[in-house]
Design a protein around this motif. Structure first.
Motif, short mmCIF file in Angstrom:
data_model
loop_
_atom_site.label_atom_id
_atom_site.label_comp_id
_atom_site.label_asym_id
_atom_site.label_seq_id
_atom_site.Cartn_x
_atom_site.Cartn_y
_atom_site.Cartn_z
N THR A 237 0.85 -1.20 0.04
CA THR A 237 -0.06 -0.21 0.10
C THR A 237 0.88 1.15 -0.01
OG1 THR A 237 -1.70 -1.20 1.32
CG2 THR A 237 -1.86 1.08 1.20
N GLU A 238 2.02 1.18 0.97
CA GLU A 238 2.71 2.35 0.86
C GLU A 238 3.28 2.72 -0.39
OE1 GLU A 238 2.29 0.76 4.85
OE2 GLU A 238 3.10 -0.04 2.99
N MET A 239 3.92 1.82 -1.02
CA MET A 239 4.21 1.96 -2.40
C MET A 239 3.26 2.34 -3.27
SD MET A 239 6.67 -1.73 -2.41
CE MET A 239 7.51 -0.95 -3.83
N TRP A 240 2.30 1.86 -3.46
CA TRP A 240 1.15 2.41 -4.42
C TRP A 240 0.89 3.97 -4.12
CZ3 TRP A 240 -1.06 1.79 -8.82
CH2 TRP A 240 -2.26 2.49 -9.04
N GLU A 241 0.76 4.17 -2.77
CA GLU A 241 0.41 5.45 -2.43
C GLU A 241 1.42 6.54 -2.60
OE1 GLU A 241 -1.14 4.68 1.28
OE2 GLU A 241 -3.15 4.36 0.63
N HIS A 242 2.67 6.18 -2.69
CA HIS A 242 3.60 7.25 -2.61
C HIS A 242 3.66 7.93 -3.79
CE1 HIS A 242 7.84 8.58 -2.99
NE2 HIS A 242 8.11 8.13 -1.71
N PRO A 243 3.96 9.32 -3.57
CA PRO A 243 3.66 10.22 -4.88
C PRO A 243 4.41 9.97 -6.04
CG PRO A 243 4.19 11.47 -2.68
CD PRO A 243 4.24 10.04 -2.52
N ALA A 244 5.60 9.42 -5.90
CA ALA A 244 6.27 8.91 -7.24
C ALA A 244 5.61 8.06 -7.83
CB ALA A 244 7.75 8.42 -6.74
N GLU B 65 -6.79 -0.18 -11.26
CA GLU B 65 -6.75 0.18 -9.76
C GLU B 65 -6.45 -1.10 -9.08
OE1 GLU B 65 -6.95 3.21 -7.95
OE2 GLU B 65 -6.68 3.96 -9.57
N PRO B 66 -5.34 -1.34 -8.06
CA PRO B 66 -4.98 -2.36 -7.51
C PRO B 66 -6.37 -2.90 -6.60
CG PRO B 66 -3.82 -0.55 -6.58
CD PRO B 66 -4.61 -0.08 -7.75
N ALA B 67 -6.48 -4.00 -6.12
CA ALA B 67 -7.41 -4.54 -5.24
C ALA B 67 -7.20 -4.23 -3.90
CB ALA B 67 -7.94 -5.95 -5.60
N VAL B 68 -7.95 -4.36 -3.06
CA VAL B 68 -7.81 -4.25 -1.67
C VAL B 68 -7.68 -5.47 -0.84
CG1 VAL B 68 -8.50 -3.24 0.72
CG2 VAL B 68 -8.97 -1.93 -1.47
N GLY B 69 -6.76 -6.05 -0.16
CA GLY B 69 -7.08 -7.22 0.53
C GLY B 69 -5.51 -7.57 1.17
N ARG B 70 -5.51 -8.69 1.29
CA ARG B 70 -4.25 -9.46 1.85
C ARG B 70 -2.95 -9.23 0.92
NH1 ARG B 70 -3.20 -13.75 5.76
NH2 ARG B 70 -0.94 -13.54 6.39
N LEU B 71 -1.98 -8.74 1.59
CA LEU B 71 -0.70 -8.36 0.78
C LEU B 71 0.33 -9.50 1.33
CD1 LEU B 71 -0.93 -4.59 1.12
CD2 LEU B 71 -1.72 -6.02 -0.72
N THR B 72 1.49 -9.24 1.24
CA THR B 72 2.40 -10.13 1.67
C THR B 72 2.73 -10.28 3.03
OG1 THR B 72 3.93 -9.48 -0.23
CG2 THR B 72 5.17 -10.76 1.23
N GLY B 73 2.87 -11.23 3.81
CA GLY B 73 3.10 -11.52 5.31
C GLY B 73 1.54 -11.33 5.74
N VAL B 74 1.46 -10.43 6.72
CA VAL B 74 0.24 -10.07 7.57
C VAL B 74 -0.26 -8.74 7.18
CG1 VAL B 74 0.87 -11.33 9.68
CG2 VAL B 74 1.42 -8.76 9.55
N ASP B 75 0.53 -7.95 6.29
CA ASP B 75 -0.26 -6.85 5.59
C ASP B 75 -1.53 -6.78 4.92
OD1 ASP B 75 1.84 -5.72 7.01
OD2 ASP B 75 3.16 -5.43 5.17
N THR B 76 -2.61 -5.93 5.20
CA THR B 76 -3.51 -5.90 4.36
C THR B 76 -3.81 -4.36 3.84
OG1 THR B 76 -5.09 -5.59 6.25
CG2 THR B 76 -4.87 -7.68 5.65
N GLY B 77 -4.36 -4.16 2.76
CA GLY B 77 -4.44 -2.75 2.11
C GLY B 77 -4.60 -2.63 0.70
N LYS B 78 -4.48 -1.71 -0.02
CA LYS B 78 -4.86 -1.37 -1.32
C LYS B 78 -3.40 -1.79 -1.72
CE LYS B 78 -6.74 1.58 -5.11
NZ LYS B 78 -7.30 2.65 -5.29
N GLY B 79 -3.39 -2.47 -2.86
CA GLY B 79 -2.05 -3.08 -3.69
C GLY B 79 -2.15 -4.39 -3.90
#
Length: 407
Positions: free
Chosen positions: A129-136, A153-167
């Motif tokens: 999520t942080e990478m997707w939301e970065h201004p760059a 647009e990327p989906a919202v859900g489980r990412l790598t590890g325990v992270d969840t969010g948009k990406g």
């Protein structure tokens, strides 16, 4: 004939795969493309091969994977692959890959292919999520979209590890449908690029008690077709979905609601920066005046109390009367059972929208079907008849009319 046999009439698709953990999901996308008759050339980056090996891509596509700029040099692969493609889709598209594409770098076979492609290009992002939301990243996405690329647009859900969010990478089935929509349009381009559109879909449900509700027959298929088609034409799409049991379209921000009041709240929030609003949902005109907190019981010998109804807000009329920004277009839908055009014209005048899609509905018409036919009435007096056909065809006509007015 096997699904992977080359045919001169088969759409030629380049599947680019960049180096993210979601690369394994591209195998399912590849399977769907080949089994539906597409001729697919896989171009993985060196990083992608750390996740899925070259042999897997070759086995699933029935063709050698293109991995090196310096292989088969006499065929000039870094030029020919892109030149000959009908579609290039990159899934997953990492932040690094999109940055290189946005800046025109050509340091491997995939980025060379992107520079030489003159066909539609679809990016399906996948990252934290942080990478997707970065201004760059957001600036790179805006650059690609401005140039005509379709960045889902990327989906919202489980990412790598325990992270969840948009990406999260959209589901392969949804990316596949997006690719089919883009291929169906061919070289018609991304006339909605840079636009934000809001679409409502489905049918609202007004609860009587914890187990019962007042509802309608709307499946949401037409609204979902409108959302998917808009995304394929380059728009940023927000879909307000009311009780539609359909998979989220790839590249679309979906807001799930149930009641008319919830739909109104979500729509008013979403349209703040929208260029166009298409209200395809079947919104209940009335709701029960009282919600019973416990299940209404049947009592022998006693007739049930009448259900008292109150009016719901008229969301379409409200959006039309109070445009969130200058030049915003509002499109409504009118499902009629008789005197279709006469009722449609009256509704167009009453609602104050720019376009009204009028169609006849019934148990075997419109609702739940994969096909539709309609007449699109314009506030400027125009009438556009759309013959019976796939709901995507009607969606394209609606966006044609919207795009022309926005231009």
């Amino acid at each position: 004939m096997s699904a992977t046999t080359d045919r001169t009439d088969a759409p030629r698709v380049v599947l680019g795969v960049s180096g993210g953990i979601a690369a394994y999901k591209a195998c399912e996308l590849l399977r769907r493309l080949t089994e539906s008759g597409h001729q697919v050339t896989v171009v993985p980056t060196a990083a992608a091969l750390h996740f899925v090996g070259e042999a897997t891509w070759a086995a699933l596509s029935g063709r050698p994977a293109a991995t090196e700029t310096w292989e088969s040099v006499h065929q000039v692969p870094h030029v020919r692959i892109g030149q000959q493609a009908d579609l290039v889709v990159v899934a997953p598209a990492t932040a690094d890959l999109m940055a290189r594409a946005a800046h025109g770098l050509a340091d491997d076979l995939l980025t060379n292919t992107l520079l030489t492609a003159r066909c539609p290009v679809v990016f399906a992002p996948a990252m934290h999520t942080e990478m997707w939301e970065h201004p760059a990243t957001q600036e790179n996405v805006a650059t690609l979209r401005r140039r005509g690329a379709i960045v889902l647009e990327p989906a919202v859900g489980r990412l790598t590890g325990v992270d969840t969010g948009k990406g999260r990478l959209p589901e392969p089935s949804a990316i596949f449908e997006a690719c089919r929509t883009v291929l169906r349009r061919g070289g018609l381009g991304t006339d909605l690029a840079g636009r934000h559109v809001v679409v409502s879909a489905g049918g609202t449900r007004e609860p009587l008690d914890p187990v019962r509700f007042l509802g309608n027959r709307s499946s949401g298929k037409q609204g979902y077709a409108l959302a998917a088609t808009a995304a394929a034409r380059g728009a940023r799409v927000t879909l307000v979905s009311a009780n539609a049991e359909l998979p989220d379209p790839a590249g679309v921000d979906v807001v799930h609601v149930s009641t008319a009041l919830q739909l109104r709240e979500a729509a008013l929030k979403a349209v703040a920066d929208a260029d166009a609003v298409v209200m395809a949902a079947a919104v209940a005109d009335f709701r029960p005046a009282e919600y019973v907190t416990g299940k209404i019981k049947k009592v022998d010998g006693v007739e049930p109390a009448p259900v008292v109804l109150v009016r719901n807000p008229d969301v379409l009329a409200e959006l039309s009367a109070d445009r969130a920004r200058p030049g915003q277009l509002v499109v409504g839908f009118a499902a009629e059972t008789d005197d279709v055009l006469a009722n449609g014209r009256a509704k167009l005048a009453r609602k104050g929208c720019d376009l009204l899609v009028v169609n006849e509905v019934g148990e075997r018409k419109g609702f739940g079907s994969d096909q539709n036919e309609a007449v699109v009435l314009g506030a400027d007096g125009t009438e556009t008849a759309v013959p019976v056909g796939p709901k995507e065809a009607l969606a394209d006509v609606v966006w044609d009319l919207v795009a022309a007015r926005l231009a």
